[in-house]
Design an enzyme around this catalytic site. Structure first.
Site, PDB file in Angstrom:
ATOM      1  N   ARG A   1     -13.318  -9.327 -20.297  1.00  0.00           N
ATOM      2  CA  ARG A   1     -13.417  -9.132 -18.861  1.00  0.00           C
ATOM      3  C   ARG A   1     -14.564  -8.181 -18.558  1.00  0.00           C
ATOM      4  NH1 ARG A   1      -7.587  -8.879 -15.803  1.00  0.00           N
ATOM      5  NH2 ARG A   1      -6.985 -11.022 -16.254  1.00  0.00           N
TER       6      ARG A   1
ATOM      7  N   GLY B   1       0.831  -1.199   0.000  1.00  0.00           N
ATOM      8  CA  GLY B   1       0.000   0.000   0.000  1.00  0.00           C
ATOM      9  C   GLY B   1       0.863   1.246   0.000  1.00  0.00           C
TER      10      GLY B   1
ATOM     11  N   TYR C   1      -4.896 -18.325  -4.976  1.00  0.00           N
ATOM     12  CA  TYR C   1      -5.474 -17.034  -4.599  1.00  0.00           C
ATOM     13  C   TYR C   1      -6.989 -17.126  -4.500  1.00  0.00           C
ATOM     14  CZ  TYR C   1      -7.428 -12.393  -5.284  1.00  0.00           C
ATOM     15  OH  TYR C   1      -8.193 -11.270  -5.174  1.00  0.00           O
TER      16      TYR C   1
ATOM     17  N   LEU D   1     -10.185  -5.227   3.301  1.00  0.00           N
ATOM     18  CA  LEU D   1      -9.638  -5.238   1.953  1.00  0.00           C
ATOM     19  C   LEU D   1      -8.185  -5.689   1.898  1.00  0.00           C
ATOM     20  CD1 LEU D   1     -11.757  -2.590   2.168  1.00  0.00           C
ATOM     21  CD2 LEU D   1     -11.184  -2.490  -0.242  1.00  0.00           C
ATOM     22  N   ALA D   2      -7.519  -5.828   3.038  1.00  0.00           N
ATOM     23  CA  ALA D   2      -6.112  -6.226   3.038  1.00  0.00           C
ATOM     24  C   ALA D   2      -5.973  -7.641   2.494  1.00  0.00           C
ATOM     25  CB  ALA D   2      -5.544  -6.148   4.452  1.00  0.00           C
TER      26      ALA D   2
END
Length: 340
Positions: free
Chosen positions: A218, A36, A151, A82-83
């Site tokens: 997408r 970040g 993921y 959100l991390a």
């Protein structure tokens, strides 16, 4: 509302922080600042909110045992989680690191919420966790989990842990399965976001070495619209829980993205595409419709306008945005989007 945002210095997280502060809420941002960018929070840290004590930033990893004390000390009404580690390549090369961040980190958020008595968690999940396998649902059919990477599996595990804590301890989580989020502040040096990556290449005058033949499709959704979904979820009735798809409902090819981003006739030709992006998973219109019905959420920024804003931001960057592969084992500060 007292809101705690994990991954606050990231692309989506910092935009959410700015939105919450603009509406007068009390906000605590949490970020380890390994990925970040603290500069994303310049407006929050330098404005009235910081001077009046409405915004604080705590530099800590969500997996740190002391994170529980941070949550208890701030006593938020809602946690926006959100991390995350967001890079597909990192998750494949080092699935243990990915799981430590995305699974164990999320469990620590659940524990912190339970101990502090915070019922509402709004979690940034990924559309490919549910729709990763090619399939074509008919209207009204139910989706089933289909993660095709560590993921995606880890993000889905986070949803399941939130559901388990809801059953055991009365948490009321809402998970937002994000399509391809794009907009200002997205890192253009990697490939979690196709628009930022292609736009960064065009800004530097390089061939856009991604996208294969340009036919991969997408679903792109602008960051301000995504933030609006988070805010609506945080303010939703406590009885509303579950997973919701956050997507525009429109599929666009990489070649069309290139065309919309091209700054001049001299922009590198899309024939420079050499490394393919994968197609997005199929996002059933029934699932998107349920999001709009339950959350009252509708995206308002169309692709042309969103790309115009993103291109303007990219061109204003002070230095060339040369590509950089994700560094395996380096913690990442926030959820950018699905990382395929």
């Amino acid at each position: 509302m007292r809101a705690l945002v994990t991954g606050a210095a990231g692309f989506i997280g910092s935009t959410l922080v700015d939105r919450l502060l603009s509406e007068g809420h009390q906000v605590a941002g949490v970020d380890n600042l390994h990925s970040g960018d603290a500069a994303n929070l310049d407006l929050a840290r330098g404005g009235e909110a910081a001077r009046s004590g409405r915004f604080t930033l705590v530099r800590i990893d969500i997996g740190n045992p002391d994170f529980v004390d941070v949550v208890a000390g701030f006593n938020p009404d809602v946690i926006f989680h959100l991390a995350a580690q967001v890079h597909l390549r990192t998750s494949v090369v080092d699935p243990f690191f990915d799981a430590r961040t995305n699974v164990l980190g999320t469990i620590n958020v659940c524990e912190a919420s339970r101990r502090a008595g915070v019922r509402r968690i709004v979690y940034a999940s990924a559309a490919e966790s549910w729709y990763g396998a090619p399939h074509h649902l008919q209207e009204g059919e139910c989706s089933s989990p289909a993660p095709r990477s560590p993921y995606a599996a880890a993000k889905l595990a986070g949803e399941f842990y939130l559901g388990a804590y809801a059953d055991m301890y009365g948490l009321t989580p809402i998970s937002l399965a994000l399509a391809d989020v794009y907009g200002p502040r997205q890192d253009p040096r990697g490939k979690p976001g196709a628009i930022a990556f292609v736009g960064g290449a065009l800004t530097d005058g390089r061939p856009t070495e991604a996208g294969g033949d340009g036919t991969a499709v997408r679903d792109y959704v602008y960051v301000d619209d995504v933030v609006d979904a988070f805010v609506r979820s945080g303010q939703a009735p406590v009885s509303l829980t579950g997973s919701y798809v956050i997507a525009s409902g429109r599929s666009t090819t990489i070649a069309e993205v290139h065309r919309l981003l091209a700054f001049s006739p001299q922009s590198p030709d899309p024939s420079g595409f050499v490394e393919p992006f994968a197609d997005d998973p199929h996002l059933p219109s029934s699932d998107i419709g349920r999001t709009r019905r339950d959350l009252g959420w509708v995206p308002v920024v169309d692709l042309v306008e969103g790309i115009r804003r993103t291109a303007q931001w990219l061109r204003a960057l002070p230095e060339p945005v040369s590509p950089a592969d994700p560094v395996v084992g380096c913690p990442v500060g926030e959820e950018a989007r699905s990382a395929s």
